[in-house]
Design a protein around this motif. Structure first.
Motif, PDB file in Angstrom:
ATOM      1  N   TRP A 229      47.723  25.725  23.458  1.00  0.00           N
ATOM      2  CA  TRP A 229      48.510  26.079  22.270  1.00  0.00           C
ATOM      3  C   TRP A 229      47.659  26.058  21.000  1.00  0.00           C
ATOM      4  N   ALA A 230      46.349  25.921  21.113  1.00  0.00           N
ATOM      5  CA  ALA A 230      45.483  25.823  19.937  1.00  0.00           C
ATOM      6  C   ALA A 230      45.726  26.984  18.976  1.00  0.00           C
ATOM      7  N   GLY A 231      45.974  26.656  17.715  1.00  0.00           N
ATOM      8  CA  GLY A 231      46.193  27.669  16.694  1.00  0.00           C
ATOM      9  C   GLY A 231      47.598  28.217  16.638  1.00  0.00           C
ATOM     10  N   GLU A 232      48.451  27.862  17.604  1.00  0.00           N
ATOM     11  CA  GLU A 232      49.828  28.348  17.605  1.00  0.00           C
ATOM     12  C   GLU A 232      50.700  27.458  16.719  1.00  0.00           C
ATOM     13  N   PRO A 233      51.788  28.008  16.175  1.00  0.00           N
ATOM     14  CA  PRO A 233      52.680  27.192  15.344  1.00  0.00           C
ATOM     15  C   PRO A 233      53.290  26.033  16.131  1.00  0.00           C
ATOM     16  N   LEU A 234      53.402  24.904  15.483  1.00  0.00           N
ATOM     17  CA  LEU A 234      54.101  23.776  16.067  1.00  0.00           C
ATOM     18  C   LEU A 234      55.577  24.113  16.234  1.00  0.00           C
ATOM     19  N   THR A 235      56.203  23.520  17.219  1.00  0.00           N
ATOM     20  CA  THR A 235      57.638  23.722  17.386  1.00  0.00           C
ATOM     21  C   THR A 235      58.392  23.024  16.254  1.00  0.00           C
ATOM     22  N   VAL A 283      50.326  24.061  12.586  1.00  0.00           N
ATOM     23  CA  VAL A 283      49.841  24.630  13.844  1.00  0.00           C
ATOM     24  C   VAL A 283      49.145  23.551  14.676  1.00  0.00           C
ATOM     25  N   HIS A 284      49.055  23.827  15.975  1.00  0.00           N
ATOM     26  CA  HIS A 284      48.283  22.958  16.855  1.00  0.00           C
ATOM     27  C   HIS A 284      46.803  23.055  16.474  1.00  0.00           C
TER      28      HIS A 284
END
Length: 299
Positions: A229-235, A283-284
């Motif tokens: 999930w690197a760089g993806e938005p946090l939930t 983000v992650h």
């Protein structure tokens, strides 16, 4: 005299009960887990007519590390448990710091993995699947090696791995909300050793992470297999949990006071900074490039 009642694996409401058992119970060493990098002893703990299996890691059995002060890995394991509990996710088995047969050490509830009804650790000190690890159990279904460069539906890519004879395969992990929560926790505690073997799926569907001795360093040490999930938005859930955690880490709050007894002031400040950074970016985290991103060996 009747045999002690066996305490079941913890639900969220039973954590305090397990902590009391681990902290006050009589420890009996039944074996040593082979091939662990530090001394890891399988024990039973009994208190008030109740017993459970646990792992005891005495400080005297810790192997010195160049980048962590000697004799405090056990305290970091307890700190990781406290932060996990503060998130409400319950990702680390109940863990306490106490005196044992070989002096002060970390004592952690044994979590059996595999099929429901698994009665506990094997007597020979191997893992639940027969592997000679330090209580890891079986993380099948969470990690895989796949051909090609596409992870496939339900999986997140991590890195290409050398599988011998000049061949490579893509290392992937499941796109699993339990793993995603653990990735957030690891970012907060700065886990330098999230290996596949440190993932414990329990028969009741919960997932635990173990072996948190190399955590909380003030410098970026994050090494993990959970980079999918690197760089993806946090939930939204993660952002809410991090906001609550930031408040609980404030000076004078019970969690901050307890952590100050286990890690250094600079490390506590770094925890606060990491939580604030995650909330700010939303983000992650991604690998820094200044430190190996994946632990070795990865499993």
């Amino acid at each position: 005299m009747p045999a002690p009642e066996r305490l079941p694996a913890p639900g969220v409401s039973a954590m305090g009960e397990h902590e009391e058992l681990l902290a006050k119970g009589e420890l009996t060493v039944v074996g040593r887990i082979r091939e662990a990098s530090n001394a890891v002893l399988l024990c039973t703990v009994t208190y008030g007519g109740v017993s459970a299996d646990c792992v005891y890691k005495p400080v005297k059995g810790e192997r010195p590390l160049w980048d962590f002060p000697d004799g405090n890995l056990a305290r970091r394991e307890v700190a990781a448990y406290l932060v996990s509990e503060a998130t409400g996710w319950g990702l680390v088995p109940p863990t306490v710091l106490r005196e044992g047969p070989y002096g002060e050490g970390m004592v952690q509830l044994w979590i059996s993995s595999g099929a429901a009804g698994d009665g506990g650790p094997p007597a020979d000190g191997t893992g639940a699947d027969g592997s000679a690890d330090d209580g890891t159990g079986d993380a099948s279904g969470l990690l895989a090696l796949v051909e090609g460069e596409e992870a496939g539906e339900g999986w997140k890519p991590v890195a290409l791995a050398d599988v011998g004879e000049g061949r490579t395969a893509l290392l992937v992990h499941a796109d699993d909300p339990r793993l995603r929560r653990l990735a957030v926790l690891d970012a907060v505690i700065n886990n330098g050793d999230r290996k596949g073997g440190h993932l414990l799926p329990a028969p009741d569907g919960r997932l635990y992470g173990i072996d948190h001795g190399v955590t909380f360093h003030r410098e970026d040490k994050l090494r993990t297999l959970l980079w999918g999930w690197a760089g993806e938005p946090l939930t939204g859930e993660a952002r809410e949990v991090l906001g609550s955690l930031a408040a609980r880490l404030a000076e004078g709050e019970p969690l901050a006071t307890r952590l100050a007894e286990l890690i250094t002031p600079a490390e506590l400040a770094a925890v606060r900074a990491r939580v604030a950074g995650l909330l700010r970016t939303g983000v992650h985290p991604q690998p820094s490039g200044q430190w190996p991103a994946i632990p070795w060996p990865p499993v």
